[in-house]
Design a protein around this motif. Structure first.
Motif, PDB file in Angstrom:
ATOM      1  N   GLY A   1     109.865  77.032 -24.360  1.00 19.28           N
ATOM      2  CA  GLY A   1     110.427  76.223 -23.448  1.00 19.28           C
ATOM      3  C   GLY A   1     110.652  76.542 -21.797  1.00 19.28           C
ATOM      4  O   GLY A   1     111.301  75.591 -21.242  1.00 19.28           O
ATOM      5  N   ILE A   2     110.091  77.568 -21.590  1.00 19.24           N
ATOM      6  CA  ILE A   2     110.170  77.985 -20.150  1.00 19.24           C
ATOM      7  C   ILE A   2     108.931  77.432 -19.319  1.00 19.24           C
ATOM      8  O   ILE A   2     107.890  77.267 -19.773  1.00 19.24           O
ATOM      9  CB  ILE A   2     110.007  79.533 -20.094  1.00 19.24           C
ATOM     10  N   ASP A   3     109.296  76.816 -18.091  1.00 17.96           N
ATOM     11  CA  ASP A   3     108.357  76.349 -17.197  1.00 17.96           C
ATOM     12  C   ASP A   3     107.546  77.448 -16.598  1.00 17.96           C
ATOM     13  O   ASP A   3     108.197  78.526 -16.243  1.00 17.96           O
ATOM     14  CB  ASP A   3     108.870  75.436 -16.103  1.00 17.96           C
ATOM     15  N   VAL A   4     106.367  77.285 -16.218  1.00 14.04           N
ATOM     16  CA  VAL A   4     105.570  78.575 -15.606  1.00 14.04           C
ATOM     17  C   VAL A   4     104.790  78.197 -14.503  1.00 14.04           C
ATOM     18  O   VAL A   4     104.146  76.962 -14.667  1.00 14.04           O
ATOM     19  CB  VAL A   4     104.583  79.229 -16.501  1.00 14.04           C
ATOM     20  N   PHE A   5     104.913  78.773 -13.381  1.00 17.55           N
ATOM     21  CA  PHE A   5     103.941  78.760 -12.233  1.00 17.55           C
ATOM     22  C   PHE A   5     102.972  79.766 -12.285  1.00 17.55           C
ATOM     23  O   PHE A   5     103.424  81.108 -12.743  1.00 17.55           O
ATOM     24  CB  PHE A   5     104.768  78.853 -10.903  1.00 17.55           C
ATOM     25  N   THR A   6     101.593  79.592 -12.207  1.00 18.60           N
ATOM     26  CA  THR A   6     100.873  80.671 -12.200  1.00 18.60           C
ATOM     27  C   THR A   6      99.673  80.011 -11.381  1.00 18.60           C
ATOM     28  O   THR A   6      99.538  79.002 -10.752  1.00 18.60           O
ATOM     29  CB  THR A   6     100.124  80.756 -13.697  1.00 18.60           C
ATOM     30  N   THR A   7      98.518  81.061 -11.368  1.00 15.27           N
ATOM     31  CA  THR A   7      97.534  80.892 -10.265  1.00 15.27           C
ATOM     32  C   THR A   7      96.189  81.325 -10.954  1.00 15.27           C
ATOM     33  O   THR A   7      95.912  82.116 -11.775  1.00 15.27           O
ATOM     34  CB  THR A   7      97.814  82.108  -8.950  1.00 15.27           C
TER      35      THR A   7
ATOM     36  N   SER B   1     110.927  85.670 -10.968  1.00 15.78           N
ATOM     37  CA  SER B   1     109.423  86.289 -10.646  1.00 15.78           C
ATOM     38  C   SER B   1     109.253  87.042 -11.748  1.00 15.78           C
ATOM     39  O   SER B   1     109.716  88.147 -11.982  1.00 15.78           O
ATOM     40  CB  SER B   1     109.166  87.067  -9.235  1.00 15.78           C
ATOM     41  N   GLY B   2     108.204  86.810 -12.685  1.00 13.61           N
ATOM     42  CA  GLY B   2     107.739  87.611 -13.893  1.00 13.61           C
ATOM     43  C   GLY B   2     106.607  88.716 -13.372  1.00 13.61           C
ATOM     44  O   GLY B   2     106.745  89.998 -13.729  1.00 13.61           O
ATOM     45  N   TYR B   3     105.770  88.230 -12.649  1.00 12.42           N
ATOM     46  CA  TYR B   3     104.587  89.101 -12.142  1.00 12.42           C
ATOM     47  C   TYR B   3     104.141  88.389 -10.947  1.00 12.42           C
ATOM     48  O   TYR B   3     103.684  87.536 -11.038  1.00 12.42           O
ATOM     49  CB  TYR B   3     103.502  89.501 -13.186  1.00 12.42           C
TER      50      TYR B   3
ATOM     51  N   LEU C   1     111.251  86.500 -22.224  1.00 15.10           N
ATOM     52  CA  LEU C   1     111.823  85.813 -23.419  1.00 15.10           C
ATOM     53  C   LEU C   1     113.318  86.045 -23.835  1.00 15.10           C
ATOM     54  O   LEU C   1     113.896  85.123 -24.247  1.00 15.10           O
ATOM     55  CB  LEU C   1     110.864  85.921 -24.682  1.00 15.10           C
ATOM     56  N   ILE C   2     113.535  87.335 -23.417  1.00 17.35           N
ATOM     57  CA  ILE C   2     115.147  87.497 -23.483  1.00 17.35           C
ATOM     58  C   ILE C   2     115.843  87.006 -22.392  1.00 17.35           C
ATOM     59  O   ILE C   2     116.895  86.196 -22.571  1.00 17.35           O
ATOM     60  CB  ILE C   2     115.389  89.074 -23.484  1.00 17.35           C
TER      61      ILE C   2
END
Length: 398
Positions: free
Chosen positions: A116-122, A38-40, A80-81
């Motif tokens: 190369g990171i998959d992202v879920f967003t709204t 969970s990023g935000y 990113l890290i």
């Protein structure tokens, strides 16, 4: 490096359950052994949403001091890290505070995808740039936080989170969307049944259109078997040009066409205000997916025709400015029609707010022709009728 995939949880209003659905989707993905972080997350003080965050690794948020106030933002550098397989970043249209790495959150997400990171967003429907003017007409509310349409168009997956407007209003009354002391204000502004029904319909259409385009992309080879449409919009420094650009962008989407914005003129003698307005209009066209072209010269109709032929333009969109003379505008369109009869020409009436009938409908000008010869015939007829009238009066007087 393989680019990450973008999944957007899409809704027509706050409270439909986008964040809740995103967290449920993340937990399902996590069960299959995928590294999810969970990023935000913006829980909006909703207990059901907050509960779903439990069990997910949460990245530390970034604290930024601005004018004596400590603000909290998504920590892109930390993400990113950490480099998870999937990261959740809520509120795609959010504007980052001053001092952040990027101005907009969608730019943060673009960096994650490139890594190369998959992202879920709204996101909600009112935050799409291409529909901004339509949503403003429905709601009467100006939305400042917007994303370029290409972000939505290029998403790998769109999941529509749908709920009946009546049920959404019931959730609102129970305080599940906003605090109870803000419910009446919400119902007076955005949350009326008529507005929610209209927004829901637009969201359903947008999702269906996106699914259809995605299916076509997958089915087609690199060489399309379909004849490619190409929409050209003529851009000026006029305040009403944004209205024309939005209409042309919708036409390009409807025809799945290439989209180009063309400016013809010389800025040397233009005022600073005109130059700034032109830059804004060109930037808007680019955000809506248009490629930009600039030509210099005085013979506008000739240059449009030449450009249209060279660039294989199939549809031309121009604005009928209220400041322009009716006859001069008519003449330009007529000249283009004569020189490029195969070109479909659409004239956008007037910008909203300047005249009553300003719906922004695309009118095919070829259906409404009034040429120079027609004008001359009309003048001749008026002259004959006037002469006959004078002769009649003279005969009676004698």
């Amino acid at each position: 490096m393989k680019k990450g995939k973008l999944k957007i949880y899409f809704g027509y209003a706050a409270g439909v359950g986008k964040t809740f659905a995103m967290l449920e989707g993340a937990r399902e993905v996590q069960k299959s052994g995928i590294d999810v972080v969970s990023g935000y997350i913006e829980p909006h003080n909703r207990p059901e949403t907050s509960k779903l965050i439990e069990g997910l690794e949460t990245l530390p948020l970034k604290k930024i001091n601005y004018k004596g106030i400590q603000l909290i933002e998504f920590n892109l550098e930390e993400a990113l890290i950490r480099r998870p397989q999937v990261i959740l970043v809520d509120e795609l249209a959010h504007t980052n505070c001053h001092g952040s790495r990027n101005k907009k959150r969608f730019q943060d997400i673009e960096e994650l995808l490139k890594a190369g990171i998959d992202v879920f967003t709204t996101i909600n429907i009112q935050h799409l740039e291409g529909l901004n003017d339509v949503i403003e007409k429905i709601t009467g509310i100006i939305v400042n936080e917007k994303i370029p349409d290409y972000i939505f168009e290029e998403a790998d997956q769109i999941e529509l989170i749908d709920i009946e407007p009546v049920d959404l209003l019931e959730r609102l009354d129970k305080g599940k969307i906003y605090q109870l002391n803000k419910v009446n204000q919400a119902k007076e502004n955005f949350f009326t049944l008529e507005k929610l029904i209209a927004l829901r319909e637009i969201a359903l259409r947008k999702t269906a259109d996106q699914v259809n385009k995605s299916a076509i992309r997958k089915a087609q080879n690199k060489k399309s078997i379909y004849a490619k449409e190409h929409v050209l919009v003529c851009v000026s420094a006029s305040p009403s040009a944004s209205h024309v650009i939005h209409a042309a962008a919708r036409l390009a989407v409807a025809f799945k066409a290439e989209f180009t914005a063309l400016y013809i003129g010389d800025l040397e003698n233009s005022s600073k205000e005109e130059k700034d307005r032109l830059r804004q209009n060109l930037r808007l066209a680019e955000q809506l997916g248009a490629k930009l072209s600039v030509l210099y010269g005085d013979n506008v109709s000739k240059q449009i025709v030449e450009y249209a032929k060279i660039s294989q333009i199939s549809k031309l969109v121009i604005g009928k400015s209220v400041q322009s003379s009716f006859w001069s505008r008519e003449n330009i369109v007529d000249l283009i029609s004569l020189e490029a009869p195969e070109l479909d020409i659409y004239v956008i009436p007037n910008a909203r707010g300047q005249q009553k009938n300003t719906s922004g409908t695309l009118y095919n000008f070829k259906k409404i022709r009034f040429s120079l010869s027609d004008l001359l015939k009309t003048i001749l007829m008026l002259t004959l009728v006037t002469s006959c009238g004078l002769a009649f009066k003279l005969s009676r007087a004698i």
